[in-house]
Scaffold this motif. Structure first.
Motif, PDB file in Angstrom:
ATOM      1  N   VAL A   1       2.181  -2.822   1.714  1.00 45.35           N
ATOM      2  CA  VAL A   1       1.863  -1.632   0.918  1.00 45.35           C
ATOM      3  C   VAL A   1       1.066  -0.602   1.703  1.00 45.35           C
ATOM      4  O   VAL A   1       0.730   0.464   1.162  1.00 45.35           O
ATOM      5  CB  VAL A   1       1.105  -2.018  -0.374  1.00 45.35           C
TER       6      VAL A   1
ATOM      7  N   ALA B   1      -1.687   2.099   0.378  1.00 48.16           N
ATOM      8  CA  ALA B   1      -1.660   2.261  -1.077  1.00 48.16           C
ATOM      9  C   ALA B   1      -2.890   1.599  -1.697  1.00 48.16           C
ATOM     10  O   ALA B   1      -3.260   0.482  -1.345  1.00 48.16           O
ATOM     11  CB  ALA B   1      -0.387   1.647  -1.649  1.00 48.16           C
TER      12      ALA B   1
ATOM     13  N   ALA C   1      -2.558   1.791  -8.032  1.00 47.46           N
ATOM     14  CA  ALA C   1      -1.411   2.687  -7.870  1.00 47.46           C
ATOM     15  C   ALA C   1      -0.217   2.170  -8.671  1.00 47.46           C
ATOM     16  O   ALA C   1       0.019   0.970  -8.769  1.00 47.46           O
ATOM     17  CB  ALA C   1      -1.029   2.797  -6.396  1.00 47.46           C
TER      18      ALA C   1
ATOM     19  N   VAL D   1       3.430   1.159  -9.303  1.00 50.18           N
ATOM     20  CA  VAL D   1       4.519   0.628  -8.482  1.00 50.18           C
ATOM     21  C   VAL D   1       5.589   0.050  -9.406  1.00 50.18           C
ATOM     22  O   VAL D   1       5.388  -0.066 -10.618  1.00 50.18           O
ATOM     23  CB  VAL D   1       4.029  -0.462  -7.500  1.00 50.18           C
TER      24      VAL D   1
ATOM     25  N   ASP E   1       7.227   2.491  -4.598  1.00 48.33           N
ATOM     26  CA  ASP E   1       6.050   3.271  -4.955  1.00 48.33           C
ATOM     27  C   ASP E   1       6.337   4.181  -6.148  1.00 48.33           C
ATOM     28  O   ASP E   1       7.425   4.139  -6.733  1.00 48.33           O
ATOM     29  CB  ASP E   1       5.532   4.071  -3.750  1.00 48.33           C
TER      30      ASP E   1
END
Length: 369
Positions: free
Chosen positions: A270, A273, A277, A279, A356
């Motif tokens: 990741v 990130a 976040a 996803v 993402d």
């Protein structure tokens, strides 16, 4: 045969942009399939290669020659359309040789080329028949034969199997693959059918909204999709998508929390990130399974439907916090589940994908390669 090189191809109709900067290299003798939903621009791009559409900008090279201003008849291409477009009053042989007759090719050579193409396509016994006496599959082979006799540098196919039934499409796909091997020809094939793309293409080019989302071998696109669109377009049933938030990283794996509260691990890198976040976890139906007793990171679900397809059973289940039902592919004798039954689902972290918030795929972690 010849290679095809497209650079910076755009196509606009007044204020409507259909092709938005396409770069693509097709090697000499390669079978390339352009695939995507209706209206994505794939057929327009094929017509640009054929010279039936002008480019708004960019260059089209065939065999190392820039063909932007070259007439279609002089590009060294032959195109097979969805419509067979056979002359009803002409025999199969006359239909196949008509373009050569117009080009004033000697009759003995026309007969030789038509005979050879008929042998390749296994339609020699049909040469004296009229189109009305042919089945749909036979008419399509005649249309392909009409292209073969011209000895083009590049074959272009625009959804040629769309008018055939499912069984005949499968048979004709096999014939097209055999034809490519025998002719060692450069072929560009347009379809919206991902099964055709996966079974025919040496290289698949996935189109969406006038742009190339990803290009590569069928296995590369299936196992390493660049984004959610490619991941969801290839595969039947399509990949399951589970909305989640990134919880952290542990042992080289991304830990995520699904919308319904369950947690799981994905072998993905990741990068920078941050935890929290948004996803999306992607898991193909064949990689989803029933969790064992005491297995951690299991996902609760309720069975909604079981479809038996002969060689497989597709179990559809509702997962809390996920709008679409998830699909689980099992052997028929292993299905044994009833509508409304509560189950727990799991998957191997190495077989899952992580996307993402913009839909781009995170790189697979080294342990997943």
């Amino acid at each position: 045969m010849a290679n095809v090189r497209l650079r910076g191809i755009t196509k606009r109709y007044e204020n409507n942009s259909v092709i938005k900067g396409v770069d693509l290299d097709i090697a000499d003798g390669e079978f390339v399939v352009l695939v995507g939903p209706s209206g994505c621009g794939k057929s327009t791009l094929l017509r640009i290669v054929a010279g039936l559409e002008d480019v708004s900008s960019g260059t089209v090279e065939i065999g190392g020659r820039v063909c932007n201003e070259v007439e279609p008849s002089r590009r060294g291409i032959a195109m097979v359309f969805q419509s067979y477009a056979l002359y009803p009053h002409m025999t199969v042989a006359e239909n196949m040789g008509f373009a050569l007759k117009l080009a004033k090719v000697p009759r003995p050579e026309i007969a030789e080329r038509v005979g050879r193409a008929a042998e390749i396509l296994q339609i020699t016994h049909l040469l004296e028949r009229l189109p009305k006496a042919l089945s749909g599959g036979q008419r399509q082979r005649v249309a392909i034969g009409r292209a073969i006799v011209r000895k083009p540098e590049v074959f272009l196919f625009d959804e040629p199997l769309s008018n055939l039934d499912a069984a005949l499409r499968g048979q004709t796909r096999v014939e097209l693959a055999r034809l490519h091997r025998e002719l060692a020809a450069t072929m560009i094939y347009v379809t919206h059918d991902q099964v055709e793309a996966m079974t025919l293409g040496q290289k698949i080019v996935v189109f969406n909204g006038g742009r190339i989302e990803q290009a590569g071998t069928p296995l590369e696109l299936y196992e390493r999709p660049a984004n959610r669109f490619v991941a969801g377009f290839l595969g039947s049933p399509r990949m399951n998508f589970l909305p989640a938030t990134l919880a952290g990283v542990e042992g080289g794996r991304a830990l995520v929390r699904l919308a319904g509260g369950a947690s799981c691990a994905v072998a993905a890198d990741v990068g920078a990130a941050a935890p929290g976040a948004a996803v999306t976890v992607g898991v193909r139906p064949e990689h989803l399974r029933l969790a064992g007793e005491g297995e951690t990171h299991a996902i609760p679900a309720q069975v909604s439907l079981v479809e038996y397809l002969g060689d497989a059973a597709i179990v559809y289940a509702q997962v809390p916090g996920v709008e679409d039902m998830v699909a689980l592919k099992r052997r028929p004798e292993e299905a044994g589940l009833q509508q409304g039954e509560q189950v727990r689902l799991a998957f191997d972290p190495a077989h899952a994908h992580l996307f993402d918030g913009e839909g781009a795929a995170f790189a697979r972690a080294p342990s997943a390669r």
